[in-house]
Design an enzyme around this catalytic site. Structure first.
Site, PDB file in Angstrom:
ATOM      1  N   LYS A  34       0.844  -1.209   0.000  1.00 28.17           N
ATOM      2  CA  LYS A  34       0.000   0.000   0.000  1.00 28.17           C
ATOM      3  C   LYS A  34       0.876   1.255   0.000  1.00 28.17           C
ATOM      4  O   LYS A  34       0.673   2.174  -0.788  1.00 28.17           O
ATOM      5  CB  LYS A  34      -0.874   0.009   1.250  1.00 28.17           C
ATOM      6  CG  LYS A  34      -1.480   1.378   1.601  1.00 28.17           C
ATOM      7  CD  LYS A  34      -2.368   1.380   2.817  1.00 28.17           C
ATOM      8  CE  LYS A  34      -1.665   1.599   4.092  1.00 28.17           C
ATOM      9  NZ  LYS A  34      -1.328   3.001   4.402  1.00 28.17           N
ATOM     10  N   ARG A 105      -4.753  11.054   3.476  1.00 29.52           N
ATOM     11  CA  ARG A 105      -3.615  11.946   3.755  1.00 29.52           C
ATOM     12  C   ARG A 105      -2.550  11.799   2.671  1.00 29.52           C
ATOM     13  O   ARG A 105      -1.856  12.736   2.333  1.00 29.52           O
ATOM     14  CB  ARG A 105      -2.992  11.631   5.108  1.00 29.52           C
ATOM     15  CG  ARG A 105      -3.901  11.789   6.276  1.00 29.52           C
ATOM     16  CD  ARG A 105      -3.101  11.689   7.542  1.00 29.52           C
ATOM     17  NE  ARG A 105      -2.250  12.860   7.712  1.00 29.52           N
ATOM     18  CZ  ARG A 105      -0.988  12.935   7.322  1.00 29.52           C
ATOM     19  NH1 ARG A 105      -0.425  11.929   6.686  1.00 29.52           N
ATOM     20  NH2 ARG A 105      -0.272  14.020   7.512  1.00 29.52           N
ATOM     21  N   ILE A 342       7.284   6.497  17.303  1.00 27.18           N
ATOM     22  CA  ILE A 342       7.093   7.237  16.044  1.00 27.18           C
ATOM     23  C   ILE A 342       5.846   8.118  16.093  1.00 27.18           C
ATOM     24  O   ILE A 342       5.881   9.294  15.734  1.00 27.18           O
ATOM     25  CB  ILE A 342       6.990   6.251  14.843  1.00 27.18           C
ATOM     26  CG1 ILE A 342       8.239   5.380  14.768  1.00 27.18           C
ATOM     27  CG2 ILE A 342       6.724   7.008  13.540  1.00 27.18           C
ATOM     28  CD1 ILE A 342       9.506   6.094  14.371  1.00 27.18           C
ATOM     29  N   ARG A 412      -8.692  -0.344   4.282  1.00 24.34           N
ATOM     30  CA  ARG A 412      -7.796   0.682   3.717  1.00 24.34           C
ATOM     31  C   ARG A 412      -6.476   0.059   3.285  1.00 24.34           C
ATOM     32  O   ARG A 412      -5.866   0.493   2.316  1.00 24.34           O
ATOM     33  CB  ARG A 412      -7.502   1.766   4.769  1.00 24.34           C
ATOM     34  CG  ARG A 412      -8.610   2.746   5.050  1.00 24.34           C
ATOM     35  CD  ARG A 412      -8.085   3.886   5.884  1.00 24.34           C
ATOM     36  NE  ARG A 412      -6.804   4.327   5.364  1.00 24.34           N
ATOM     37  CZ  ARG A 412      -5.805   4.797   6.114  1.00 24.34           C
ATOM     38  NH1 ARG A 412      -5.949   4.861   7.414  1.00 24.34           N
ATOM     39  NH2 ARG A 412      -4.682   5.196   5.573  1.00 24.34           N
TER      40      ARG A 412
HETATM   41  C1  EPZ Z   1       4.258   6.785   6.347  1.00 30.84           C
HETATM   42  O1  EPZ Z   1       3.496   7.832   6.937  1.00 30.84           O
HETATM   43  C2  EPZ Z   1       3.296   5.615   6.190  1.00 30.84           C
HETATM   44  N1  EPZ Z   1       2.183   5.992   5.307  1.00 30.84           N
HETATM   45  C3  EPZ Z   1       2.753   5.203   7.555  1.00 30.84           C
HETATM   46  O2  EPZ Z   1       1.924   4.057   7.366  1.00 30.84           O
HETATM   47  C4  EPZ Z   1       3.939   4.814   8.444  1.00 30.84           C
HETATM   48  O3  EPZ Z   1       3.459   4.471   9.741  1.00 30.84           O
HETATM   49  C5  EPZ Z   1       4.908   6.000   8.542  1.00 30.84           C
HETATM   50  O4  EPZ Z   1       5.337   6.387   7.219  1.00 30.84           O
HETATM   51  C6  EPZ Z   1       6.143   5.677   9.368  1.00 30.84           C
HETATM   52  O5  EPZ Z   1       6.805   4.579   8.826  1.00 30.84           O
HETATM   53  C7  EPZ Z   1       2.381   6.020   3.979  1.00 30.84           C
HETATM   54  O6  EPZ Z   1       3.460   5.752   3.477  1.00 30.84           O
HETATM   55  C8  EPZ Z   1       1.185   6.372   3.142  1.00 30.84           C
HETATM   56  P1  EPZ Z   1       6.311  10.110   8.654  1.00 30.84           P
HETATM   57  P2  EPZ Z   1       4.123   9.339   7.002  1.00 30.84           P
HETATM   58  O7  EPZ Z   1       6.242  11.380   7.908  1.00 30.84           O
HETATM   59  O8  EPZ Z   1       4.905   9.606   5.800  1.00 30.84           O
HETATM   60  C9  EPZ Z   1       6.502  13.041  12.345  1.00 30.84           C
HETATM   61  C10 EPZ Z   1       0.080   2.649   7.765  1.00 30.84           C
HETATM   62  O9  EPZ Z   1      -0.413   2.151   8.792  1.00 30.84           O
HETATM   63  N2  EPZ Z   1       6.703  14.105  11.350  1.00 30.84           N
HETATM   64  O10 EPZ Z   1       7.535   9.280   8.584  1.00 30.84           O
HETATM   65  O11 EPZ Z   1       3.023  10.263   7.356  1.00 30.84           O
HETATM   66  C11 EPZ Z   1       5.062  12.533  12.264  1.00 30.84           C
HETATM   67  O12 EPZ Z   1       4.210  13.366  13.022  1.00 30.84           O
HETATM   68  C12 EPZ Z   1       0.545   4.098   7.775  1.00 30.84           C
HETATM   69  O13 EPZ Z   1       0.246   2.052   6.677  1.00 30.84           O
HETATM   70  C13 EPZ Z   1       7.026  15.386  11.775  1.00 30.84           C
HETATM   71  O14 EPZ Z   1       7.151  15.615  12.982  1.00 30.84           O
HETATM   72  O15 EPZ Z   1       5.094   9.157   8.257  1.00 30.84           O
HETATM   73  C14 EPZ Z   1       5.164  11.146  12.843  1.00 30.84           C
HETATM   74  O16 EPZ Z   1       5.069  11.218  14.247  1.00 30.84           O
HETATM   75  C15 EPZ Z   1       0.312   4.785   9.113  1.00 30.84           C
HETATM   76  N3  EPZ Z   1       7.158  16.378  10.856  1.00 30.84           N
HETATM   77  C16 EPZ Z   1       6.570  10.697  12.433  1.00 30.84           C
HETATM   78  O17 EPZ Z   1       7.286  11.874  12.057  1.00 30.84           O
HETATM   79  C17 EPZ Z   1       6.985  16.138   9.510  1.00 30.84           C
HETATM   80  O18 EPZ Z   1       7.113  17.075   8.708  1.00 30.84           O
HETATM   81  C18 EPZ Z   1       6.577   9.749  11.241  1.00 30.84           C
HETATM   82  O19 EPZ Z   1       5.941  10.423  10.184  1.00 30.84           O
HETATM   83  C19 EPZ Z   1       6.663  14.823   9.085  1.00 30.84           C
HETATM   84  C20 EPZ Z   1       6.525  13.825  10.010  1.00 30.84           C
END
Ligand code: EPZ
Length: 456
Positions: A34, A105, A342, A412
């Site tokens: 996904k 998102r 995370i 999803r």
């Molecule tokens: C991706 O989300 C995945 N989704 C998530 O999968 C996955 O859990 C996550 O990466 C971590 O591996 C997709 O790829 C569509 P991040 P993403 O930006 O990109 C913080 C699932 O269940 N952060 O790495 O949104 C953020 O708040 C989903 O399949 C900042 O602080 O993850 C979070 O706490 C859920 N500032 C952490 O980093 C930013 O600008 C990880 O977020 C961006 C992120």
């Protein structure tokens, strides 16, 4: 042949009836990832040529992403289940509607390609979700460093390239955190920028490597994808290509965990074992035997010992498997400490598992699990994708039947989840949720009320 769900009813009105004391056996096919397919669909915006994408999973997040791309003029031919053809030749500039972005998102991934291709982009600000606020400040900061002006107004993010330039300008960007989405957004923005870009503190997830592999097939010049420092040399245009989505490591991990929790023996394929090292290590530590043969993994479990996990960016233990792994620890011998680092609110499954009789103390994203001998089936409702998978795993190991709702979350990210479990021997059935009248429905209402109803 995996049972395909014929009529797709609204999963909000459906539930899974799961008989416990389950044992699994046999082999199932793992679907395309996904979290790779979503970003590859966005990357298809970067070329006027056709992109042929194989192994795209049939899940609701993908259906939503297709609607979002169609809303800005992309033509998508998905008649052939084996391969989706994406044609972004005639993109037209439009605000991607709020409702479509809020439902997904990952639609925000489009901002990088649209900015590169059209010189401007306007997307609804993606909100938070049940697991956290999901900040996008690293995406915004990085795009500004590449020469974009970003304005947030009335719930929209409006981006345009500075000084009416045609192209973004390469830069050395240091991410404040190894954000998966920000790394992907900036890679897609930099591939058509002028000059060189370096992304330091980049995320290393396999889905990012898959994205960069497809972009290089299209003519991009990206090096060191999968490391924390990615080098990109901007090119003038990208061609179409054919690409196959990598297997979903989170789906694969979920089934390995379900097999271990039910003391079973199953085989899953195709998988890329290197994408699962941190989970495989923990499964072995907890007592499972793991046999790897090329692109398949067989897991055999006779007992489960409590082990500690702490989620971390790849190659650490994946946050997306934290909830399913917690379900594995419920009946383990001894204690286990589960630490989520995370996301700030990714422990929603804990209270649901405690309703089944799990012994868990949790505080500040740390859960201390003490294994118990028995779990009781319950009527439960998952609140996000992975917590719903976790309660299904727990229900498979319970002493009596459960009814699990929240399938709109499950659908999803898991393709034919209950069909694959049924193929492995689980007694699981998706049905319309019966509205149980108030007088029969208690907080900890037992399943036999539903059995009578279903039996009727
Ligand atoms: C991706 O989300 C995945 N989704 C998530 O999968 C996955 O859990 C996550 O990466 C971590 O591996 C997709 O790829 C569509 P991040 P993403 O930006 O990109 C913080 C699932 O269940 N952060 O790495 O949104 C953020 O708040 C989903 O399949 C900042 O602080 O993850 C979070 O706490 C859920 N500032 C952490 O980093 C930013 O600008 C990880 O977020 C961006 C992120």
């Amino acid at each position: 042949m995996i049972c395909e769900r014929g009529n797709k009813l609204n999963p909000k009105f459906e539930s899974l009836k799961i008989n416990g004391r389950c044992s699994l056996q046999g082999e199932i096919k793992i679907s395309g990832a996904k979290n790779s397919a979503l970003v590859l669909l966005a990357a298809s915006l970067l070329t006027k040529d056709k992109v042929y994408l194989a192994n795209v999973p049939d899940i609701s997040d993908i259906r939503k992403m297709k609607n979002i791309l169609k809303s800005i003029g992309v033509k998508i031919d998905d008649n052939d289940r084996e391969q989706m053809i994406i044609n972004a030749e005639n993109l037209y500039f439009g605000n991607i509607p709020h409702n479509l972005v809020n439902e997904l998102r990952a639609s925000f991934f489009c901002i990088g390609p649209l900015l590169s291709k059209l010189g401007h982009a306007s997307l609804a600000l993606p909100g938070g979700c049940n697991i956290g606020k999901r900040s996008i400040e690293e995406h915004i900061k990085g795009l500004q460093e590449l020469g974009a002006t970003i304005e947030e107004k009335d719930g929209f993010v409006n981006a345009k390239i500075n000084n009416n330039r045609k192209r973004l300008k390469g830069k050395h960007i240091r991410l404040g955190c190894p954000s998966v989405g920000a790394t992907e957004t900036l890679v897609m923005a930099a591939v058509l920028a002028e000059g060189k870009t370096i992304i330091s503190n980049a995320a290393r997830e396999p889905e990012i490597q898959d994205l960069c592999e497809m972009l290089n097939k299209m003519g991009a010049k990206i090096r060191q994808a999968g490391t924390s420092k990615i080098y990109i040399e901007g090119v003038n245009y990208l061609n179409g290509c054919s690409h196959e989505v990598i297997p979903d490591r989170i789906e694969a991990g979920t089934f390995l965990i379900a097999s271990a929790a039910t003391l079973s023996c199953i085989t899953i394929s195709p998988v890329i074992p290197a994408h699962l090292n941190s989970l495989l290590q923990k499964l072995k530590e907890s007592g499972s035997e793991i046999i790897i043969k090329n692109n398949s993994i067989t897991i055999k479990t006779k007992k489960v010992r409590g082990v500690n996990i702490e989620t971390a960016p790849f190659p650490g233990f994946p946050t997306d498997l934290q909830a399913p792994f917690t379900a594995l620890m419920l009946k383990a011998t001894g204690k286990s400490i589960i630490k989520e680092t995370i996301f700030e609110n990714r422990m929603n499954h804990i209270d649901l598992l405690k309703k089944m009789g799990a012994s868990i103390r949790s505080e500040n994203n740390i859960a201390i699990v003490s294994g118990v001998k028995k779990l009781s089936g319950r009527k439960l409702k998952g609140s996000d994708l992975r917590s719903t998978a976790a309660i299904i795993i727990a229900a498979l190991t319970a002493d009596n039947p459960s009814l699990v709702e929240g399938l709109e979350h499950l659908d999803r990210g898991y393709e034919n989840f209950e069909c694959k479990l049924k193929k492995l021997g689980a007694d699981i059935k998706r049905d319309l949720t019966v509205n149980i009248s108030n007088n029969s429905c208690k907080d900890d209402f037992l399943i036999n009320d539903v059995q009578d109803i279903y039996a009727a």
